[in-house]
Design an enzyme around this catalytic site. Structure first.
Site, PDB file in Angstrom:
ATOM      1  N   GLU A  17     -10.545  -2.441   4.347  1.00 32.28           N
ATOM      2  CA  GLU A  17      -9.319  -1.666   4.590  1.00 32.28           C
ATOM      3  C   GLU A  17      -9.102  -0.264   4.135  1.00 32.28           C
ATOM      4  OE1 GLU A  17      -6.648  -5.874   4.874  1.00 32.28           O
ATOM      5  OE2 GLU A  17      -6.853  -5.110   2.853  1.00 32.28           O
ATOM      6  N   ASP A  58       0.784  -1.412  -0.023  1.00 35.45           N
ATOM      7  CA  ASP A  58       0.031  -0.133  -0.098  1.00 35.45           C
ATOM      8  C   ASP A  58       0.782   1.471  -0.044  1.00 35.45           C
ATOM      9  OD1 ASP A  58      -1.501  -2.190   0.819  1.00 35.45           O
ATOM     10  OD2 ASP A  58      -2.383  -1.024   2.618  1.00 35.45           O
TER      11      ASP A  58
HETATM   12  C1  FRU Z   1      -3.825  -3.573   2.723  1.00 36.97           C
HETATM   13  C2  FRU Z   1      -3.297  -4.024   4.066  1.00 36.97           C
HETATM   14  C3  FRU Z   1      -3.794  -3.156   5.059  1.00 36.97           C
HETATM   15  C4  FRU Z   1      -2.448  -3.350   6.082  1.00 36.97           C
HETATM   16  C5  FRU Z   1      -1.345  -3.571   5.219  1.00 36.97           C
HETATM   17  C6  FRU Z   1      -0.337  -4.513   5.704  1.00 36.97           C
HETATM   18  O1  FRU Z   1      -3.309  -4.243   1.548  1.00 36.97           O
HETATM   19  O2  FRU Z   1      -3.793  -5.277   4.304  1.00 36.97           O
HETATM   20  O3  FRU Z   1      -4.860  -3.224   5.598  1.00 36.97           O
HETATM   21  O4  FRU Z   1      -2.183  -2.269   6.676  1.00 36.97           O
HETATM   22  O5  FRU Z   1      -1.971  -3.933   3.961  1.00 36.97           O
HETATM   23  O6  FRU Z   1       0.890  -4.495   4.895  1.00 36.97           O
END
Ligand code: FRU
Length: 484
Positions: free
Chosen positions: A203, A24
């Site tokens: 998320e 992300d």
């Molecule tokens: C989304 C996610 C988020 C988390 C991160 C962990 O892709 O699952 O919810 O903070 O990636 O790397």
């Protein structure tokens, strides 16, 4: 590992880390002439692992300079996703001398095999434009005793009530908190029960106001990423809601399901904070991958890239507002119009082919379907590798087929068609940016986006256009190639 393998598929117009794993985008913030992109990063391997915040800066959001890692895991856990803001008025007390940047992120603590992990929200601040960071001594600043999934805080200053708002993912809902100082938080409300898509964990939320094009109206947009669920074919995807926000509660104005992208490869995207008012843009970047196969994509030494930065707006048709996306105007600095595509083609002409041979291109086609049943745009990456975009005027569907685009066998799911249902196919505008290992398609002046990874041996040898059962007319259509 050979340099060739490291270079193969490396993008020219998109951010990718030099080495190792990225997911992300985090902490997108503009400060003192620089755009900052932090990102979920595993510095020791090219698969997901203990998360850090990597860091890159840019003056134009297209060419990025990767800097040292910003945040390392600590006793509260790994550093999961979150946001960054400029504390202009020193609400935190961290900046007695001059304003600086605060990161608000999730600490993710593994808790042995028997117990679930613990997710809490924490702060770090920087006095030197994000180059070095101090974690707040009172971390974590926000805990939740009932939710196991409690992550990805996105924070913004809500001017109408002089307070910070945090939107944070809480399992199958989004929760809203407020604070005067980023340290003391108060729960405001929760959104998402009985609305939207719940096929996976929610998320990476984002919430912001946006103007409706050609009007003085404004709406609030809530973006919510929906995690991968192996029961379904699609993998991870992003939805959005349009509605109102009063500093405490978000209310969606209708119950419709809205996808931010019709391709498989745009996830966990959020928008920049602190873009100057004179600029006024709302700019979004997504992670150009899909949890279904992100750890398997065939790059070596590095994994994952971001989407192009996209300017967002709202367009109203009837009573309904749609989220519109365009690559930021800064992209134009890197492209020049090279080949014109104008006039009429018809089926008996066969394929009309343009030699390109460039590492990246943009294609803009203004298409009138006249009496054709189908229009095809064929991207010949090499003699063997191609991607096809078909518009079917009877079914009213645009379909992108990447099954012959290069390496596809790392996931069963990768070859499946990606489709957009169109309301009308009489006149269509396609704008496509093709880079070494991605295609971003914007349809009808940003009304639909379709983002798709590809793994051909090279980006583009030639492109062809073709019409079936009738004629197609192009006006003001062209291919742009790298600016020399
Ligand atoms: C989304 C996610 C988020 C988390 C991160 C962990 O892709 O699952 O919810 O903070 O990636 O790397």
């Amino acid at each position: 590992m050979t340099t060739n393998n490291l270079k193969k598929y490396r993008p020219h117009l998109h951010f990718a880390p030099k080495r190792n794993w990225m997911n992300d985008p985090n902490g997108l913030v503009y400060f003192k002439g620089e755009y900052h992109l932090f990102f979920q990063y595993h510095p020791n391997d090219s698969v997901w692992g203990p998360m850090h915040w990597g860091h890159a800066v840019s003056k134009n959001m297209i060419k990025w300079e990767e800097l040292d890692i910003a945040l390392y895991p600590d006793e509260f856990g790994m550093i999961f996703s979150g946001s960054a803001i400029v504390d202009w008025n020193n609400t935190t007390g961290f900046f007695p001398d001059e304003p600086g940047v605060v990161a608000i992120f999730t600490h993710h603590l593994e808790n042995g095999e028997e117990l679930p992990p613990v997710q809490t929200q924490s702060l770090a601040f920087s006095h030197d434009q994000g180059r070095t960071w101090t974690k707040y001594e009172g971390n974590p600043v926000l805990i939740n005793d009932t939710k196991i999934d409690f992550r990805d805080p996105k924070v913004f200053w809500y001017e109408e009530a002089d307070k910070w708002i945090m939107v944070v993912a809480t399992g199958q809902t989004i929760s809203f908190y407020s604070s005067p100082n980023l340290i003391d938080w108060q729960f405001e409300s929760e959104f998402g029960n009985n609305i939207g898509v719940h096929d996976g964990v929610w998320e990476c939320p984002d919430l912001f106001p946006l103007k409706v094009e050609n009007s003085n109206e404004q709406r609030w947009v809530l973006i919510v990423s929906v995690g991968d669920n192996t029961q379904y074919d699609i993998g991870s995807q992003t939805q959005y809601f349009i509605g109102s926000f009063n500093g405490s509660t978000f209310i969606a104005e209708n119950e419709s399901i809205n996808w931010l992208d019709f391709g498989k490869d745009n996830y966990a995207g959020v928008s920049f904070s602190d873009i100057p008012k004179e600029d006024g843009r709302r700019i979004y970047i997504g992670w150009m991958s899909n949890w279904r196969y992100a750890n398997q994509v065939p790059t070596e030494g590095w994994r994952s890239q971001m989407t192009l930065p996209r300017q967002l707006s709202l367009r109203k048709s009837g009573d309904v507002c749609k989220l519109i996306q365009h690559p930021v105007k800064e992209l134009e600095y890197f492209l020049s119009k090279e080949i014109e595509i104008n006039g009429i083609i018809e089926n008996e002409d066969g394929l009309k082919t343009y030699q390109v041979n460039k590492p990246y291109i943009e294609v803009v086609l203004n298409i009138e379907m006249l009496d054709a049943n189908q229009f095809s745009l064929i991207l010949h990456h090499t003699k063997e590798h191609m991607t096809t975009i078909d518009i079917d005027s009877i079914e009213k569907i645009l379909k992108l087929d990447r099954s012959k685009s290069g390496i596809v066998d790392f996931s069963d799911n990768f070859s499946h068609d990606q489709m957009v249902a169109l309301e009308n196919t009489d006149e269509i505008q396609l704008r496509m940016v093709l880079d070494s290992s991605s295609i971003e398609l914007f349809i009808n002046r940003g009304e639909y986006a379709l983002t798709s990874l590809i793994y051909p041996d090279q980006a583009c040898e030639a492109i062809s256009v073709y019409s079936s059962n009738g004629k197609v007319r192009f006006t003001n259509s062209y291919i742009s190639t790298p600016l020399k």
